[in-house]
Design a protein around this motif. Structure first.
Motif: not given
Length: 526
Positions: A117-123, A323-334
């Protein structure tokens, strides 16, 4: 025969449909290990050649043991302690051992979701900067160099952890149909769509083919290495949520004439398909990172576990357009994969407490959630939480779950001798009939091979220790975890039953199970 009601008079909850059960079971099976463990294990264990022992492990142990979980839960209609007690009263301790496993896993699993959740925000803005490793262990976790125990809470972990536990309690308090089922019916398609979009983006990146070649190029010599086969069986075992109570609890909420084995096949192959999808996405991204860094994929570090998710992948995200969208997808999936799995884990504990002590589901959910949350904060959201989490996870998964599976198989076949009754039950309620081969797998093949895995891991832990951590630390949080599980098994049955210990309970004989098997079950209740 109508189902015996609990003493409170309330009917037992059930899934609204077979598809709802399948979604929930897939949500439990598809978790963090699918994304951060399978790709690295496959890469290190023969690449494309690893898929052969992996498929054999799925068919020869993964699905058969999943069937055993389903059979116990559906026939005896209870969380692990009640289900095993109904099989034979003296077996109740096995159910509490599994509840102990669920509880231990839940208190650290929630912390990993808080990280995600934290890294979703950090992305959004790639707040980890140019050095994701230093950010994760230093600025974020504030991890000291020396392994030890700290009471200093990390605010960046503690606050999202509050949100995780509040959400878990809320879902469980709504019940199986309105809470757990609806979460998975919505969450699993969202996970597949989001992660699928991430994979599509990954395979179009420069260098993606290098990553895929690194993952899938077969090393046929690896098939002669016993450790590769152990890795395959271990991966199947740890990724399917089998043999530690989750699927027993979930199956207990299935309706009388549910198609259990066909559902099991769907869940097993869906889990493995997602792992393969994760491997493609992860190694495509790793190939891109290697391409950008002008190195080989083999030279990258951190290809499995938390380091892959919270260090290596942020480095990938920082290098790519959007990068923001890619990060949101990855950490959102986690977050989604982890949360649906955590719900199933805590549900197993909550259901056991509810049945044992005669509580309503809301009281049980709140009680379990509060106790687990306190332990999560005290042990895993501190500056030394990563060390503690790593150790507890290694011992509970690599030793506790394997031991649970071995004992469950041996009890069913050789001690209680009710495996034939369970086989007939599965065949009676399912379109895919279970043959005599299943008895052989559960009685001999699975315990022997799992025994090899267990002995191999125990020898390694005894002779080599764990990750170079101090002996006292491994003793407290590693071996101490196993002692705690044994205490669960011993102490749990000592409490008096105040809930669903209904002596008039009978399985469902009209579904085709022989009268002899039904009589034997009645005798086991005594």
């Amino acid at each position: 025969m109508t189902e015996v009601q609990p003493r409170s008079g309330a009917a037992r909850e059930s899934w609204t449909s077979n598809s709802g059960f399948i979604m929930a079971a897939i949500g439990s099976a598809v978790g963090l290990g699918n994304i951060w463990r399978f790709p690295g294990v496959a890469y290190e264990s023969g690449g494309g050649a690893f898929l052969i022992p992996y498929l054999i492990a799925l068919l020869s142990v993964g699905i058969p043991v999943l069937f055993l979980d389903y059979a116990i839960g559906h026939r005896y209609r209870g969380a692990p302690p009640l289900a095993f007690r109904r099989m034979k009263r003296k077996a109740e301790g096995m159910g509490w051992f599994q509840v102990g496993l669920l509880f231990v896993i839940s208190v650290y699993y929630a912390v990993i979701i808080a990280w995600a959740l934290s890294f979703f925000y950090f992305s959004f803005g790639t707040k980890w900067g140019d050095d994701p490793a230093e950010f994760f262990t230093g600025e974020y976790l504030k991890l000291p160099d020396e392994v030890g125990v700290s009471s200093e809470l990390v605010a960046g972990v503690a606050w999202p952890l509050v949100g995780v536990w509040v959400a878990i309690v809320a879902v469980l308090a709504m019940g199986v149909a309105k809470g757990v089922e609806k979460l998975n019916v919505f969450g699993i398609p969202l996970l597949v769509i989001g992660f699928g979009a991430l994979v599509i983006r990954s395979v179009t990146l420069p260098g993606a083919s290098d990553g895929l070649n690194a993952l899938f190029t077969p090393d046929w010599n690896a098939l002669g290495d016993l450790s590769v086969w152990i890795a395959a069986y271990g991966q199947i075992f740890f990724s399917m949520s089998i043999a530690f109570g989750i699927m027993i609890s979930y199956a207990s909420y299935q309706r009388r004439k549910a198609n259990m084995t066909s559902s099991g096949l769907v869940v097993g192959f869906a889990n493995s398909s997602f792992e393969l999808l994760a491997g493609i996405g992860v190694f495509s991204a790793l190939g891109f990172l290697a391409h950008q860094s002008n190195i080989q994929v083999s030279e990258l570090e951190g290809l499995t576990g938390p380091i892959l998710s919270f260090v290596t992948f942020p480095a990938v995200i920082s290098e790519m357009p959007g990068s923001a969208l890619f990060g949101a997808l990855f950490f959102g999936a986690l977050v989604i994969a982890g949360f649906t799995s955590l719900v199933s884990i805590v549900q197993g504990v909550s259901a056991a407490v509810q049945e044992k002590f005669g509580l309503n589901r809301r009281t049980a959910a709140v009680t379990v959630g509060v106790v687990a949350a306190i332990i999560s904060f005290a042990l895993f959201s501190t500056t030394t939480g990563l060390y503690t989490l790593d150790t507890v996870d290694a011992f509970s998964n690599n030793v506790g779950i394997v031991f649970s599976a071995i004992v469950m198989c041996v009890l069913s076949v050789w001690v209680m001798r009710n495996i034939e009754e369970l086989r007939l039950h599965l065949s009676a309620v399912s379109t895919f009939k279970v043959g005599k081969w299943w008895v052989f797998v559960i009685g001999l093949y699975a315990p022997i091979f799992l025994g090899i895995i267990l002995v191999d891991k125990l020898v390694d832990l005894i002779t080599e220790g764990y990750e170079g951590y101090p002996t006292w630390f491994v003793g407290v949080f590693g071996w101490g975890t196993l002692v705690l599980l044994v205490l669960f098994a011993i102490v749990g049955p000592l409490f008096a039953w105040k809930g669903r210990d209904d002596p008039g309970f009978r399985p469902w004989p009209e579904l085709g199970v022989t009268q002899k098997a039904s009589v034997k079950t009645k005798e086991n209740q005594r």
